[in-house]
Design a protein around this motif. Sequence first.
Motif, PDB file in Angstrom:
ATOM      1  N   VAL A 164     -14.714 -47.935  39.944  1.00 37.29           N
ATOM      2  CA  VAL A 164     -13.944 -47.718  38.500  1.00 37.29           C
ATOM      3  C   VAL A 164     -15.066 -47.921  37.791  1.00 37.29           C
ATOM      4  O   VAL A 164     -16.035 -48.745  37.709  1.00 37.29           O
ATOM      5  CB  VAL A 164     -13.067 -48.980  38.628  1.00 37.29           C
ATOM      6  CG1 VAL A 164     -13.655 -50.229  38.830  1.00 37.29           C
ATOM      7  CG2 VAL A 164     -12.355 -48.991  37.061  1.00 37.29           C
ATOM      8  N   LEU A 165     -14.823 -47.157  36.436  1.00 42.38           N
ATOM      9  CA  LEU A 165     -15.682 -47.302  35.116  1.00 42.38           C
ATOM     10  C   LEU A 165     -14.859 -48.059  34.269  1.00 42.38           C
ATOM     11  O   LEU A 165     -13.774 -47.529  33.816  1.00 42.38           O
ATOM     12  CB  LEU A 165     -16.221 -45.724  34.791  1.00 42.38           C
ATOM     13  CG  LEU A 165     -16.908 -45.844  33.304  1.00 42.38           C
ATOM     14  CD1 LEU A 165     -18.122 -46.769  33.260  1.00 42.38           C
ATOM     15  CD2 LEU A 165     -17.232 -44.446  32.983  1.00 42.38           C
ATOM     16  N   ILE A 166     -15.328 -48.982  33.720  1.00 44.58           N
ATOM     17  CA  ILE A 166     -14.709 -49.589  32.442  1.00 44.58           C
ATOM     18  C   ILE A 166     -15.528 -49.723  31.226  1.00 44.58           C
ATOM     19  O   ILE A 166     -16.607 -50.284  31.559  1.00 44.58           O
ATOM     20  CB  ILE A 166     -14.245 -51.014  32.851  1.00 44.58           C
ATOM     21  CG1 ILE A 166     -13.608 -51.357  34.237  1.00 44.58           C
ATOM     22  CG2 ILE A 166     -13.433 -51.639  31.603  1.00 44.58           C
ATOM     23  CD1 ILE A 166     -13.618 -52.464  34.864  1.00 44.58           C
ATOM     24  N   THR A 167     -15.056 -49.000  30.042  1.00 46.17           N
ATOM     25  CA  THR A 167     -15.746 -48.934  28.752  1.00 46.17           C
ATOM     26  C   THR A 167     -15.597 -50.280  28.208  1.00 46.17           C
ATOM     27  O   THR A 167     -14.554 -50.969  28.512  1.00 46.17           O
ATOM     28  CB  THR A 167     -15.443 -47.768  28.213  1.00 46.17           C
ATOM     29  OG1 THR A 167     -14.248 -48.007  27.599  1.00 46.17           O
ATOM     30  CG2 THR A 167     -15.648 -46.381  28.833  1.00 46.17           C
ATOM     31  N   GLY A 168     -16.702 -50.805  27.473  1.00 47.23           N
ATOM     32  CA  GLY A 168     -16.646 -52.044  26.792  1.00 47.23           C
ATOM     33  C   GLY A 168     -16.361 -53.095  27.666  1.00 47.23           C
ATOM     34  O   GLY A 168     -15.539 -53.907  27.255  1.00 47.23           O
TER      35      GLY A 168
ATOM     36  N   LEU B 150     -10.748 -44.849  35.812  1.00 44.83           N
ATOM     37  CA  LEU B 150     -11.339 -44.639  34.538  1.00 44.83           C
ATOM     38  C   LEU B 150     -10.396 -45.515  33.558  1.00 44.83           C
ATOM     39  O   LEU B 150      -9.181 -45.281  33.481  1.00 44.83           O
ATOM     40  CB  LEU B 150     -11.389 -43.262  33.907  1.00 44.83           C
ATOM     41  CG  LEU B 150     -11.915 -43.212  32.380  1.00 44.83           C
ATOM     42  CD1 LEU B 150     -13.344 -43.943  32.237  1.00 44.83           C
ATOM     43  CD2 LEU B 150     -11.694 -41.774  31.821  1.00 44.83           C
ATOM     44  N   ILE B 151     -10.962 -46.627  33.069  1.00 50.25           N
ATOM     45  CA  ILE B 151     -10.368 -47.614  32.115  1.00 50.25           C
ATOM     46  C   ILE B 151     -11.051 -47.368  30.912  1.00 50.25           C
ATOM     47  O   ILE B 151     -12.345 -47.795  30.614  1.00 50.25           O
ATOM     48  CB  ILE B 151     -10.455 -49.102  32.655  1.00 50.25           C
ATOM     49  CG1 ILE B 151      -9.746 -49.000  34.074  1.00 50.25           C
ATOM     50  CG2 ILE B 151      -9.653 -50.032  31.678  1.00 50.25           C
ATOM     51  CD1 ILE B 151      -9.620 -50.522  34.245  1.00 50.25           C
ATOM     52  N   ASN B 152     -10.277 -46.598  29.981  1.00 43.79           N
ATOM     53  CA  ASN B 152     -11.035 -46.507  28.736  1.00 43.79           C
ATOM     54  C   ASN B 152     -10.499 -47.593  27.611  1.00 43.79           C
ATOM     55  O   ASN B 152      -9.289 -47.827  27.075  1.00 43.79           O
ATOM     56  CB  ASN B 152     -10.320 -45.460  27.670  1.00 43.79           C
ATOM     57  CG  ASN B 152     -10.751 -44.220  28.369  1.00 43.79           C
ATOM     58  OD1 ASN B 152     -11.949 -43.880  28.579  1.00 43.79           O
ATOM     59  ND2 ASN B 152     -10.059 -43.174  28.843  1.00 43.79           N
ATOM     60  N   ASN B 153     -11.368 -48.725  27.727  1.00 37.47           N
ATOM     61  CA  ASN B 153     -11.224 -50.108  27.132  1.00 37.47           C
ATOM     62  C   ASN B 153     -11.830 -50.276  25.872  1.00 37.47           C
ATOM     63  O   ASN B 153     -11.334 -51.049  25.097  1.00 37.47           O
ATOM     64  CB  ASN B 153     -11.672 -51.156  28.134  1.00 37.47           C
ATOM     65  CG  ASN B 153     -11.578 -52.533  27.713  1.00 37.47           C
ATOM     66  OD1 ASN B 153     -10.549 -53.035  27.313  1.00 37.47           O
ATOM     67  ND2 ASN B 153     -12.854 -53.026  27.184  1.00 37.47           N
ATOM     68  N   ALA B 154     -13.017 -49.531  25.578  1.00 44.07           N
ATOM     69  CA  ALA B 154     -13.740 -49.920  24.236  1.00 44.07           C
ATOM     70  C   ALA B 154     -12.787 -49.716  23.203  1.00 44.07           C
ATOM     71  O   ALA B 154     -12.149 -48.690  23.020  1.00 44.07           O
ATOM     72  CB  ALA B 154     -14.952 -49.012  24.390  1.00 44.07           C
ATOM     73  N   GLY B 155     -12.927 -50.231  21.898  1.00 42.56           N
ATOM     74  CA  GLY B 155     -12.077 -50.096  20.911  1.00 42.56           C
ATOM     75  C   GLY B 155     -12.654 -51.064  19.731  1.00 42.56           C
ATOM     76  O   GLY B 155     -13.175 -52.074  19.950  1.00 42.56           O
TER      77      GLY B 155
END
Length: 241
Positions: A4-8, A79-84
């Motif tokens: 898994v890739l987690i941003t932020g 893919l977890i688009n977490n950055a915000g």
Amino acid sequence: MKTVLITGANKSIGFETAKQLLGVGYYVYLGCRDLAKGEQAVKQLQSMGLNQVEPIVIDVDNIASIRAARGQIKALDVLINNAGISGGMSQSSTETEINVFRDVFETNFFGVVEVTQAFIDLLKQSAAPRIVNVTSGLGSLTCQSDPDYVHYQVKPVTYVTSKAAMNAYTIVLAYELRDTAFKVNAVDPCYTATDFNNHSGPGTVQDAAARVVKAAVLGPDGATGQFFSDDNAPETGISPW
């Protein structure tokens, strides 16, 4: 082992999400803008005995950084688009400078699109690919237009509109991938005490991350194209868009 890739992911909900996924056997690419902060987060996880993790520098506002991160990852299941970013919680739709809109959309919307497009080829090679877009209950147009909504008075315009745009992208992406093994969903971690809101939220990062993790580990019969939010829909967990 699933990856898994987690941003932020070097702090707050992203970090706790990494911790929980490591706990259930995932290999975590811990996305961060600053390598030193990412390495510090990884050391913290390793001190807990969670070793299947490595920092990946990825600035979702920078396409060169996204492409460089893509070059370092050879396989990906989630893919977890977490950055915000918030852009500030006191905003006027008629007076907020357009550059603030651009900055918030660059991270909260365009960053999500660019990261997703960069990694979609790897995800397609997975037997059970998952995309989780971390949204906000404030991004629900239905709730935002309802005077009875519990957060009706909270309308930071750049944050609301950027999350609504991301939600719309989630709908379209899920539709395009509907006949595949993909599960694509938006998840509201709910009003959580973090640096993001000066720790004003009543929720914990543990509960918030658990909501994200739940969507990341969905089985083959799990939902896709949904907006999960316990805040907006405490009975069903499915928020109106």
